[in-house]
Write a protein that holds these residues in place. Structure first.
Motif, PDB file in Angstrom:
ATOM      1  N   ASP A   1       0.796  -1.226   0.000  1.00  0.00           N
ATOM      2  CA  ASP A   1       0.000   0.000   0.000  1.00  0.00           C
ATOM      3  C   ASP A   1       0.832   1.282   0.000  1.00  0.00           C
ATOM      4  N   MET A   2       2.112   1.168  -0.342  1.00  0.00           N
ATOM      5  CA  MET A   2       2.981   2.345  -0.291  1.00  0.00           C
ATOM      6  C   MET A   2       4.061   2.200  -1.367  1.00  0.00           C
ATOM      7  N   PRO A   3       4.373   3.275  -2.080  1.00  0.00           N
ATOM      8  CA  PRO A   3       5.445   3.197  -3.085  1.00  0.00           C
ATOM      9  C   PRO A   3       6.775   2.777  -2.440  1.00  0.00           C
ATOM     10  N   HIS A   4       7.536   1.969  -3.148  1.00  0.00           N
ATOM     11  CA  HIS A   4       8.785   1.437  -2.601  1.00  0.00           C
ATOM     12  C   HIS A   4       9.752   2.521  -2.172  1.00  0.00           C
ATOM     13  N   ALA A   5       9.927   3.534  -2.996  1.00  0.00           N
ATOM     14  CA  ALA A   5      10.870   4.608  -2.657  1.00  0.00           C
ATOM     15  C   ALA A   5      10.418   5.349  -1.398  1.00  0.00           C
ATOM     16  N   GLU A   6       9.130   5.607  -1.291  1.00  0.00           N
ATOM     17  CA  GLU A   6       8.601   6.312  -0.116  1.00  0.00           C
ATOM     18  C   GLU A   6       8.811   5.487   1.155  1.00  0.00           C
ATOM     19  N   TYR A   7       8.566   4.188   1.067  1.00  0.00           N
ATOM     20  CA  TYR A   7       8.757   3.305   2.210  1.00  0.00           C
ATOM     21  C   TYR A   7      10.228   3.271   2.628  1.00  0.00           C
ATOM     22  N   THR A   8      11.106   3.151   1.643  1.00  0.00           N
ATOM     23  CA  THR A   8      12.534   3.090   1.937  1.00  0.00           C
ATOM     24  C   THR A   8      13.015   4.374   2.609  1.00  0.00           C
ATOM     25  N   VAL A   9      12.567   5.515   2.119  1.00  0.00           N
ATOM     26  CA  VAL A   9      12.944   6.791   2.728  1.00  0.00           C
ATOM     27  C   VAL A   9      12.419   6.866   4.163  1.00  0.00           C
ATOM     28  N   ALA A  10      11.206   6.402   4.396  1.00  0.00           N
ATOM     29  CA  ALA A  10      10.633   6.412   5.748  1.00  0.00           C
ATOM     30  C   ALA A  10      11.457   5.544   6.691  1.00  0.00           C
ATOM     31  N   ILE A  11      11.871   4.372   6.235  1.00  0.00           N
ATOM     32  CA  ILE A  11      12.691   3.481   7.058  1.00  0.00           C
ATOM     33  C   ILE A  11      14.052   4.124   7.327  1.00  0.00           C
ATOM     34  N   MET A  12      14.633   4.733   6.314  1.00  0.00           N
ATOM     35  CA  MET A  12      15.933   5.395   6.499  1.00  0.00           C
ATOM     36  C   MET A  12      15.814   6.526   7.532  1.00  0.00           C
ATOM     37  N   ARG A  13      14.754   7.303   7.444  1.00  0.00           N
ATOM     38  CA  ARG A  13      14.569   8.406   8.403  1.00  0.00           C
ATOM     39  C   ARG A  13      14.391   7.874   9.817  1.00  0.00           C
ATOM     40  N   ALA A  14      13.644   6.779   9.958  1.00  0.00           N
ATOM     41  CA  ALA A  14      13.404   6.220  11.290  1.00  0.00           C
ATOM     42  C   ALA A  14      14.686   5.636  11.887  1.00  0.00           C
ATOM     43  N   ALA A  15      15.513   5.053  11.044  1.00  0.00           N
ATOM     44  CA  ALA A  15      16.709   4.371  11.538  1.00  0.00           C
ATOM     45  C   ALA A  15      17.922   5.286  11.652  1.00  0.00           C
ATOM     46  N   ASP A  16      18.009   6.304  10.822  1.00  0.00           N
ATOM     47  CA  ASP A  16      19.175   7.182  10.759  1.00  0.00           C
ATOM     48  C   ASP A  16      19.233   8.059  12.005  1.00  0.00           C
ATOM     49  N   LYS A  17      20.082   7.676  12.946  1.00  0.00           N
ATOM     50  CA  LYS A  17      20.181   8.392  14.224  1.00  0.00           C
ATOM     51  C   LYS A  17      21.384   9.322  14.211  1.00  0.00           C
ATOM     52  N   GLY A  18      21.318  10.316  15.050  1.00  0.00           N
ATOM     53  CA  GLY A  18      22.445  11.244  15.125  1.00  0.00           C
ATOM     54  C   GLY A  18      22.525  12.081  13.871  1.00  0.00           C
ATOM     55  N   VAL A  19      23.624  11.963  13.159  1.00  0.00           N
ATOM     56  CA  VAL A  19      23.820  12.703  11.928  1.00  0.00           C
ATOM     57  C   VAL A  19      23.008  12.035  10.824  1.00  0.00           C
ATOM     58  N   VAL A  20      22.064  12.762  10.277  1.00  0.00           N
ATOM     59  CA  VAL A  20      21.243  12.225   9.194  1.00  0.00           C
ATOM     60  C   VAL A  20      22.053  12.366   7.911  1.00  0.00           C
ATOM     61  N   ASP A  21      22.684  11.247   7.526  1.00  0.00           N
ATOM     62  CA  ASP A  21      23.609  11.289   6.397  1.00  0.00           C
ATOM     63  C   ASP A  21      23.143  10.466   5.199  1.00  0.00           C
ATOM     64  N   GLY A  22      21.973   9.873   5.297  1.00  0.00           N
ATOM     65  CA  GLY A  22      21.437   9.136   4.147  1.00  0.00           C
ATOM     66  C   GLY A  22      21.949   7.726   4.009  1.00  0.00           C
ATOM     67  N   VAL A  23      22.759   7.272   4.956  1.00  0.00           N
ATOM     68  CA  VAL A  23      23.212   5.883   4.984  1.00  0.00           C
ATOM     69  C   VAL A  23      23.038   5.358   6.401  1.00  0.00           C
ATOM     70  N   LEU A  24      22.950   4.045   6.505  1.00  0.00           N
ATOM     71  CA  LEU A  24      22.824   3.424   7.815  1.00  0.00           C
ATOM     72  C   LEU A  24      24.085   2.647   8.129  1.00  0.00           C
ATOM     73  N   ASP A  25      24.575   2.809   9.353  1.00  0.00           N
ATOM     74  CA  ASP A  25      25.686   1.966   9.791  1.00  0.00           C
ATOM     75  C   ASP A  25      25.123   0.882  10.703  1.00  0.00           C
ATOM     76  N   ALA A  26      25.973  -0.004  11.161  1.00  0.00           N
ATOM     77  CA  ALA A  26      25.507  -1.152  11.945  1.00  0.00           C
ATOM     78  C   ALA A  26      24.798  -0.731  13.232  1.00  0.00           C
ATOM     79  N   ARG A  27      25.253   0.345  13.871  1.00  0.00           N
ATOM     80  CA  ARG A  27      24.607   0.794  15.114  1.00  0.00           C
ATOM     81  C   ARG A  27      23.191   1.269  14.867  1.00  0.00           C
ATOM     82  N   GLU A  28      22.960   1.922  13.735  1.00  0.00           N
ATOM     83  CA  GLU A  28      21.636   2.444  13.407  1.00  0.00           C
ATOM     84  C   GLU A  28      20.695   1.339  12.960  1.00  0.00           C
ATOM     85  N   PHE A  29      21.261   0.321  12.366  1.00  0.00           N
ATOM     86  CA  PHE A  29      20.469  -0.761  11.801  1.00  0.00           C
ATOM     87  C   PHE A  29      19.902  -1.602  12.915  1.00  0.00           C
TER      88      PHE A  29
END
Length: 114
Positions: free
Chosen positions: A86-114
């Motif tokens: 029920d949600m476009p793939h790109a939109e879902y992925t961006v939402a997950i990245m925003r939820a997981a990306d802690k501290g410096v929002v840099d557009g990538v996830l490291d192991a601590r954020e994951f």
């Protein structure tokens, strides 16, 4: 005007800043909660598919850089059939990245954020 709507028995439009359950919440807070909920549900799916968080991280980290990009995350989620219908793939992925990306929002996830 509002007085005219009341006299005509017309309901005032809902405000885009809040919701009926808690009018003090603005749309950013509501969206953040929604993204956090999606991320929590995704992590539950990972727990069923992988033996550890590290194993899941390695699965998505195709290049061994110790970082997962949005593209890597989207490809992995598609391969695992974890994209919502029920949600476009790109939109879902961006939402997950925003939820997981802690501290410096840099557009990538490291192991601590994951």
């Amino acid at each position: 005007s509002f007085a005219q709507m009341v006299s005509m028995n017309v309901e005032a439009p809902a405000t885009p800043r809040g919701n009926l359950e808690d009018p003090k919440k603005n749309w950013k807070e509501i969206e953040k909660e929604r993204e956090q909920k999606m991320f929590k549900e995704l992590k539950s799916s990972f727990a069923e598919l992988f033996d550890s968080v590290y194993e899941a991280f390695v699965y998505f980290d195709h290049f061994g850089t110790n970082m997962i990009s949005r593209t890597q995350l989207m490809r992995g989620l598609k391969t695992l059939d974890l994209m919502p219908l029920d949600m476009p793939h790109a939109e879902y992925t961006v939402a997950i990245m925003r939820a997981a990306d802690k501290g410096v929002v840099d557009g990538v996830l490291d192991a601590r954020e994951f």
